[in-house]
Design an enzyme around this catalytic site. Structure first.
Site, PDB file in Angstrom:
ATOM      1  N   GLY A  46     -11.442 -60.541  88.746  1.00  0.00           N
ATOM      2  CA  GLY A  46     -10.984 -59.267  87.071  1.00  0.00           C
ATOM      3  C   GLY A  46      -9.875 -58.319  87.704  1.00  0.00           C
ATOM      4  N   GLN A  51      -8.507 -49.849  87.515  1.00  0.00           N
ATOM      5  CA  GLN A  51      -7.885 -49.930  88.707  1.00  0.00           C
ATOM      6  C   GLN A  51      -6.600 -49.586  88.764  1.00  0.00           C
ATOM      7  OE1 GLN A  51     -10.971 -53.458  88.880  1.00  0.00           O
ATOM      8  NE2 GLN A  51     -10.884 -53.208  91.173  1.00  0.00           N
ATOM      9  N   CYS A  92     -14.337 -56.548  96.680  1.00  0.00           N
ATOM     10  CA  CYS A  92     -13.502 -55.391  94.791  1.00  0.00           C
ATOM     11  C   CYS A  92     -12.315 -56.082  95.271  1.00  0.00           C
ATOM     12  CB  CYS A  92     -14.653 -54.607  94.967  1.00  0.00           C
ATOM     13  SG  CYS A  92     -13.224 -53.581  93.477  1.00  0.00           S
ATOM     14  N   LEU A  93     -10.912 -55.777  94.455  1.00  0.00           N
ATOM     15  CA  LEU A  93      -9.375 -55.462  95.085  1.00  0.00           C
ATOM     16  C   LEU A  93      -9.312 -53.909  95.139  1.00  0.00           C
ATOM     17  CD1 LEU A  93      -7.887 -57.637  92.188  1.00  0.00           C
ATOM     18  CD2 LEU A  93      -8.257 -57.961  95.143  1.00  0.00           C
ATOM     19  N   HIS A 134     -18.962 -56.486  86.804  1.00  0.00           N
ATOM     20  CA  HIS A 134     -18.212 -55.679  87.831  1.00  0.00           C
ATOM     21  C   HIS A 134     -17.729 -54.997  87.287  1.00  0.00           C
ATOM     22  CE1 HIS A 134     -16.685 -55.560  92.397  1.00  0.00           C
ATOM     23  NE2 HIS A 134     -15.902 -54.917  91.671  1.00  0.00           N
ATOM     24  N   GLU A 135     -16.572 -55.784  86.017  1.00  0.00           N
ATOM     25  CA  GLU A 135     -15.634 -54.940  86.001  1.00  0.00           C
ATOM     26  C   GLU A 135     -15.997 -54.323  84.831  1.00  0.00           C
ATOM     27  OE1 GLU A 135     -13.156 -55.383  87.346  1.00  0.00           O
ATOM     28  OE2 GLU A 135     -13.949 -57.685  88.617  1.00  0.00           O
ATOM     29  N   HIS A 138     -16.997 -50.677  85.947  1.00  0.00           N
ATOM     30  CA  HIS A 138     -15.606 -50.504  86.681  1.00  0.00           C
ATOM     31  C   HIS A 138     -15.192 -49.378  85.556  1.00  0.00           C
ATOM     32  CE1 HIS A 138     -13.824 -51.516  89.889  1.00  0.00           C
ATOM     33  NE2 HIS A 138     -13.570 -52.266  90.352  1.00  0.00           N
TER      34      HIS A 138
END
Ligand code: NI
Length: 169
Positions: A46, A51, A92-93, A134-135, A138
């Site tokens: 995701g 981000q 997480c990226l 999670h996204e 963000h």
């Protein structure tokens, strides 16, 4: 197509609250293409626009094994969450190499536009439900490490800053 650079925690820009997408136009559609390419390249499941330093409510997700089921959520709104929750290990990226437990709803329903501007409700459970929550965090400027204890969070912060310093040498 273009790979976009991903902000790394503790970059303060990750705490920006995203604004709604005003119109699903050619600019947004190109952004979707670039975000999907960036997510697949980084081997993530995701990616939120936050981000990549674009502060509009846009998320791309693919939780399929084959990496061929892209899901695009524009202006997502949570419309239902299950009464039950579970603890799940997340990464997480924007926080590479860090994995820790976060409690999430078992299932959620989210109202969103797709890449063509069509409205629909996504009924998510399992890994998809975790990823959606999670996204969506963000987009509110929240990174998953903020659910951890201050001690753990500070350790992660120190580790990230050190890694970024070494990388820029
Ligand atoms: Ni993330």
């Amino acid at each position: 197509m273009a790979l976009l650079s991903i902000l790394c925690y503790p970059d303060p820009k990750l705490h920006t609250v995203a604004k709604p997408v005003a119109a699903v136009d050619a600019r947004i559609q190109q952004l979707v293409v670039d975000m999907l390419e960036t997510m697949y390249d980084a081997k993530g499941i995701g990616l939120a626009a936050t981000q990549i330093d674009v502060h509009e409510r846009l998320i791309v997700i693919d939780v399929s094994e084959e990496r061929n089921q892209p899901l695009v959520l524009i202006n997502p709104e949570l419309v239902w969450s299950s009464p039950t929750t579970h603890l799940n290990e997340e990464g997480c990226l924007s926080v590479p190499g860090i994995y820790d437990g976060v409690t999430r709803f078992d299932a959620v329903h989210v109202n969103a536009l797709d890449e063509n501007g069509n409205n629909r409700v996504i009924e998510a459970d399992g890994l998809l439900a975790v990823c959606v929550q999670h996204e969506m965090d963000h987009l509110l400027g929240k990174v998953f490490v903020e659910y951890l204890s201050p001690l753990k969070r500070n350790r992660i912060k120190t580790k990230m800053i050190k890694a970024q310093r070494e990388e820029s040498r």
